[in-house]
Design an enzyme around this catalytic site. Structure first.
Site, PDB file in Angstrom:
ATOM      1  N   ASP A 165       0.722  -1.054  -0.037  1.00 54.17           N
ATOM      2  CA  ASP A 165       0.034   0.037  -0.109  1.00 54.17           C
ATOM      3  C   ASP A 165       0.820   1.072   0.019  1.00 54.17           C
ATOM      4  OD1 ASP A 165       0.975  -0.910   2.579  1.00 54.17           O
ATOM      5  OD2 ASP A 165      -0.958  -0.310   3.623  1.00 54.17           O
ATOM      6  N   TYR A 166       1.761   1.433   0.638  1.00 49.19           N
ATOM      7  CA  TYR A 166       2.828   2.406   0.919  1.00 49.19           C
ATOM      8  C   TYR A 166       3.486   2.703  -0.188  1.00 49.19           C
ATOM      9  CZ  TYR A 166       7.250   4.849   2.386  1.00 49.19           C
ATOM     10  OH  TYR A 166       8.174   5.660   2.349  1.00 49.19           O
ATOM     11  N   THR A 167       4.207   1.502  -1.036  1.00 44.94           N
ATOM     12  CA  THR A 167       4.683   1.783  -2.317  1.00 44.94           C
ATOM     13  C   THR A 167       3.915   2.194  -3.387  1.00 44.94           C
ATOM     14  OG1 THR A 167       6.394  -0.187  -1.570  1.00 44.94           O
ATOM     15  CG2 THR A 167       6.182   0.458  -3.904  1.00 44.94           C
ATOM     16  N   LYS A 170       3.291   5.823  -3.036  1.00 41.76           N
ATOM     17  CA  LYS A 170       4.489   6.904  -3.427  1.00 41.76           C
ATOM     18  C   LYS A 170       4.523   6.633  -4.980  1.00 41.76           C
ATOM     19  CE  LYS A 170       5.790   8.157   0.595  1.00 41.76           C
ATOM     20  NZ  LYS A 170       5.700   9.617   1.074  1.00 41.76           N
TER      21      LYS A 170
END
Length: 260
Positions: A165-167, A170
């Protein structure tokens, strides 16, 4: 006073750092203060830390609470900055991060993660950055220039941990960086990204096992894990007149782990 090509030197800038009270954000805030800038320290849950920075730098730092996901709160944030410093914001650093712990063993794997996790990260990362940039445009127009620096990650090129989710959020922010750079360039506004790997150490990376830090250090040409202070140096470059001809770029600052 303007620098090269009308770009305001760091010492004369008002800078907004979102999520600027702790972790990497605190290092970014302190780097700009060291260079003489006045800094708006946006925070959501770190009021004490933000106020402590403001108290250490009277007249040069102000703590303002705002959830960057909420456009009304972001507009109020810019209004507070103007009241405090009597000048428009010249540089925005989109660093705010919706709650996330950098511990690969604890993150949901591909067969477990729900879309709500992606949605939460997109809201904090993409929606937040778009709100901040749009709110900054009036001040940028007044100055005749503007600087946007987005905080990214090297995990798009080197996805060694399941931060799905973070990647993804970003990676979307990198797309926004480039499309906004193309759209806003004629107005004298540059939009760039600085992408780190694991940083040693921030609040977000404090859950990372020491063995992981050592493994990453051994994989870099410099045999070290990048510090928040080293990362902040690259952000200063993009905010400075020295980067006046650079836009739409993603600079990876991770000791050479990823060479892109």
């Amino acid at each position: 006073m303007d620098g090269a090509d009308g770009v305001t030197p760091l010492r004369d800038q008002v800078v907004l750092v979102t999520g600027g009270a702790r972790g990497l954000g605190r290092s970014l805030t302190e780097a700009f203060l060291r260079e003489g800038a006045r800094v708006v320290v946006d925070h959501l849950t770190s009021a004490d830390a933000a106020q402590a920075i403001a108290e250490r730098h009277p007249g040069r730092a102000v703590a303002v609470r705002a959830d960057v996901r909420d456009r009304d709160q972001v507009d109020a944030l810019f209004a507070a900055a103007r009241r405090e410093f009597g000048a428009p914001v010249a540089t925005v650093v989109n660093n705010a991060l919706s709650g996330f712990s950098f511990d690969g063993d604890a993150r949901a794997k591909a067969d477990e993660i729900g879309y709500e996790a992606f949605s939460a990260q997109f809201a904090g990362t993409v929606q937040g950055a778009v709100n901040v940039v749009q709110a900054a445009l009036g001040g940028f127009a007044e100055l005749g220039s503007g600087r946007v620096v987005n905080v990214g990650t090297n995990l798009f090129q080197h996805p060694v941990v399941p931060y799905h989710d973070y990647t993804a959020a970003k990676a979307a922010l990198l797309s926004v960086t480039r499309t906004f750079a193309a759209d806003l360039g004629p107005r004298g506004i540059t939009v760039n990204m600085v992408s780190g790997g694991l940083l040693r150490t921030t609040d977000a990376s404090s859950a990372t096992p020491e063995a992981v830090f050592d493994l990453i250090a051994g994989s870099t040409p410099l045999r070290s894990v990048t510090t928040p202070e080293q990362f902040a140096d690259a952000v200063l470059f993009f905010a400075s007149p020295w980067a006046r001809a650079v836009t739409g770029q993603n600079l990876v600052v991770d000791g050479g782990l990823v060479m892109d």
